[in-house]
Design an enzyme around this catalytic site. Sequence first.
Site, PDB file in Angstrom:
ATOM      1  N   ALA A  71       0.724  -1.270   0.019  1.00 34.43           N
ATOM      2  CA  ALA A  71       0.061   0.007   0.039  1.00 34.43           C
ATOM      3  C   ALA A  71       0.790   1.156  -0.166  1.00 34.43           C
ATOM      4  CB  ALA A  71      -0.815  -0.056   1.161  1.00 34.43           C
ATOM      5  N   ASN A 102       1.751  -3.669   7.859  1.00 36.75           N
ATOM      6  CA  ASN A 102       2.639  -4.392   7.150  1.00 36.75           C
ATOM      7  C   ASN A 102       3.671  -3.549   6.538  1.00 36.75           C
ATOM      8  OD1 ASN A 102       1.974  -7.407   7.476  1.00 36.75           O
ATOM      9  ND2 ASN A 102      -0.138  -6.286   7.147  1.00 36.75           N
ATOM     10  N   HIS A 158      -0.721   7.008   3.451  1.00 35.13           N
ATOM     11  CA  HIS A 158       0.677   6.733   4.146  1.00 35.13           C
ATOM     12  C   HIS A 158       1.559   7.711   3.535  1.00 35.13           C
ATOM     13  CE1 HIS A 158      -0.822   2.711   5.322  1.00 35.13           C
ATOM     14  NE2 HIS A 158      -1.230   2.639   3.950  1.00 35.13           N
TER      15      HIS A 158
HETATM   16  N1  NAI Z   1       1.782  -5.533   2.395  1.00 33.92           N
HETATM   17  C1  NAI Z   1       1.011  -4.549   2.408  1.00 33.92           C
HETATM   18  O1  NAI Z   1       1.060  -3.624   2.089  1.00 33.92           O
HETATM   19  C2  NAI Z   1      -0.648  -4.972   2.920  1.00 33.92           C
HETATM   20  C3  NAI Z   1      -0.757  -6.210   3.442  1.00 33.92           C
HETATM   21  N2  NAI Z   1      -1.758  -6.891   4.094  1.00 33.92           N
HETATM   22  C4  NAI Z   1      -2.010  -8.254   4.877  1.00 33.92           C
HETATM   23  O2  NAI Z   1      -2.241  -8.873   3.829  1.00 33.92           O
HETATM   24  C5  NAI Z   1      -2.992 -10.041   4.210  1.00 33.92           C
HETATM   25  C6  NAI Z   1      -4.181 -10.153   3.478  1.00 33.92           C
HETATM   26  O3  NAI Z   1      -5.012  -9.265   3.587  1.00 33.92           O
HETATM   27  P1  NAI Z   1      -6.754  -9.183   2.954  1.00 33.92           P
HETATM   28  O4  NAI Z   1      -6.819 -10.050   2.046  1.00 33.92           O
HETATM   29  O5  NAI Z   1      -7.048  -7.646   2.876  1.00 33.92           O
HETATM   30  O6  NAI Z   1      -7.235  -9.933   4.480  1.00 33.92           O
HETATM   31  P2  NAI Z   1      -8.737 -10.560   4.618  1.00 33.92           P
HETATM   32  O7  NAI Z   1      -9.205 -10.504   6.053  1.00 33.92           O
HETATM   33  O8  NAI Z   1      -9.718 -10.028   3.739  1.00 33.92           O
HETATM   34  O9  NAI Z   1      -8.497 -12.054   4.108  1.00 33.92           O
HETATM   35  C7  NAI Z   1      -7.464 -12.828   4.751  1.00 33.92           C
HETATM   36  C8  NAI Z   1      -8.113 -14.228   4.729  1.00 33.92           C
HETATM   37  O10 NAI Z   1      -7.055 -15.085   5.114  1.00 33.92           O
HETATM   38  C9  NAI Z   1      -7.688 -16.382   6.025  1.00 33.92           C
HETATM   39  N3  NAI Z   1      -6.795 -16.465   7.041  1.00 33.92           N
HETATM   40  C10 NAI Z   1      -6.221 -15.717   8.031  1.00 33.92           C
HETATM   41  N4  NAI Z   1      -5.261 -16.383   8.680  1.00 33.92           N
HETATM   42  C11 NAI Z   1      -5.139 -17.785   8.090  1.00 33.92           C
HETATM   43  C12 NAI Z   1      -4.330 -18.984   8.157  1.00 33.92           C
HETATM   44  N5  NAI Z   1      -3.367 -19.014   9.327  1.00 33.92           N
HETATM   45  N6  NAI Z   1      -4.344 -19.764   7.416  1.00 33.92           N
HETATM   46  C13 NAI Z   1      -5.279 -19.992   6.292  1.00 33.92           C
HETATM   47  N7  NAI Z   1      -5.939 -18.797   6.136  1.00 33.92           N
HETATM   48  C14 NAI Z   1      -5.957 -17.795   6.847  1.00 33.92           C
HETATM   49  C15 NAI Z   1      -8.850 -15.534   6.452  1.00 33.92           C
HETATM   50  O11 NAI Z   1      -9.858 -16.504   6.865  1.00 33.92           O
HETATM   51  C16 NAI Z   1      -9.393 -14.657   5.446  1.00 33.92           C
HETATM   52  O12 NAI Z   1      -9.972 -15.158   4.633  1.00 33.92           O
HETATM   53  C17 NAI Z   1      -3.222  -9.479   5.830  1.00 33.92           C
HETATM   54  O13 NAI Z   1      -2.217 -10.106   6.551  1.00 33.92           O
HETATM   55  C18 NAI Z   1      -3.257  -8.175   5.859  1.00 33.92           C
HETATM   56  O14 NAI Z   1      -2.702  -7.366   7.039  1.00 33.92           O
HETATM   57  C19 NAI Z   1      -3.045  -5.778   3.702  1.00 33.92           C
HETATM   58  C20 NAI Z   1      -2.903  -4.821   3.133  1.00 33.92           C
HETATM   59  C21 NAI Z   1      -1.750  -4.117   2.822  1.00 33.92           C
HETATM   60  O1  OAA Z   2      -3.477  -1.624   3.234  1.00 40.68           O
HETATM   61  C1  OAA Z   2      -2.980  -0.617   3.629  1.00 40.68           C
HETATM   62  O2  OAA Z   2      -3.234   0.648   3.806  1.00 40.68           O
HETATM   63  C2  OAA Z   2      -1.713  -0.808   4.788  1.00 40.68           C
HETATM   64  C3  OAA Z   2      -1.920  -2.173   5.678  1.00 40.68           C
HETATM   65  O3  OAA Z   2      -3.174  -2.526   5.699  1.00 40.68           O
HETATM   66  C4  OAA Z   2      -0.839  -2.791   6.173  1.00 40.68           C
HETATM   67  O4  OAA Z   2       0.285  -2.524   5.641  1.00 40.68           O
HETATM   68  O5  OAA Z   2      -1.160  -3.833   6.883  1.00 40.68           O
END
Ligand code: NAI
Ligand code: OAA
Length: 267
Positions: free
Chosen positions: A124, A190, A218
């Site tokens: 992000a 993250n 951000h």
């Molecule tokens: N690197 C970045 O910039 C960003 C990273 N993220 C991270 O990416 C990941 C995914 O984000 P979203 O899709 O928005 O989340 P979300 O909550 O919409 O989906 C996550 C899915 O993973 C499943 N899950 C959680 N723990 C699990 C496990 N141990 N084993 C199997 N399934 C599991 C949940 O049941 C859910 O369906 C999160 O950790 C979030 O914090 C989100 C936004 C930005």
């Molecule tokens: O999606 C975003 O804005 C950032 C976020 O959640 C993350 O870094 O975990």
Amino acid sequence: MFKIGIVGCGAIGSFISKKVLDGTIKNTKVVAVYDKNLDKMEELSKLTGAKICKSVDDLVKEDLDLVVEAASVRAVEEVAEKSLTNKKDVLIMSVGALVDKNLFLKLQNLAKNAGKKIYLPSGAIGGLDAIKAMRLGKIKEVILKTTKPVNALEDALKNLGYNVKDIKEPVIVFEGDVFEAIKEFPANINVSVTLSIAAEFPAKVMIVADPNAKLNKHEVIVKSSIGKLKVCVENVPFEENPRTSALAAYSAVRLIRDLAEPIKVGT
Ligand SMILES: NC(=O)C1=CN([C@@H]2O[C@H](COP(=O)(O)OP(=O)(O)OC[C@H]3O[C@@H](n4cnc5c(N)ncnc54)[C@H](O)[C@@H]3O)[C@@H](O)[C@H]2O)C=CC1
Ligand SMILES: O=C([O-])CC(=O)C(=O)O
């Protein structure tokens, strides 16, 4: 055909799948999915035709070119370790897990020994291309100021004892280093860890909960011997998951799409 397995069938996992189906990511198929939530997994399997896996072990044994982790910080160690030992590249969305230096080094070694790659999308935020180049000079300071609507931070704020209904104006809910930030806001910040890895320098983090905000903002500032960088993104949140910015999922889509490109733009 490039074959993907997805762990985590939420906002990001589903978005990547849709971009495979609509041809934004070409010559690619989602062949296996795993989620601890059966309904989410079945929904994504129905959409993509991917095999439903019973576990991460089950998924990494499939014939895959890439495993996508889009689950949670707590899932990263198992998903990445098992992917690499089963000779699969892995893309990690929950980069926060890598704040743990021992885990970072363990996965780095596993990847080296397996001849495989670990991909960390910009997520992000923006500016990592320049920051990686700046790192070759001397980095002096790395700052991330994140402002999110209160509902995007709700789970973490409740855990920290905030009564979210009482937040009527912007409040600084966190100020500290990247290590504490990801511990207290594991689903929100993250990006601070991705930033710190790119800069090879621990970020100072400020998180503001703003009841009037509609976007996830951000602001990245890096001071180095080569110059100063200031990048600000104001991201539209995902409808399905307001914690997550749409840009994070787009960055993963772009990364996967670019794997097949002959010309690489940016550092
Ligand atoms: N690197 C970045 O910039 C960003 C990273 N993220 C991270 O990416 C990941 C995914 O984000 P979203 O899709 O928005 O989340 P979300 O909550 O919409 O989906 C996550 C899915 O993973 C499943 N899950 C959680 N723990 C699990 C496990 N141990 N084993 C199997 N399934 C599991 C949940 O049941 C859910 O369906 C999160 O950790 C979030 O914090 C989100 C936004 C930005
Ligand atoms: O999606 C975003 O804005 C950032 C976020 O959640 C993350 O870094 O975990």
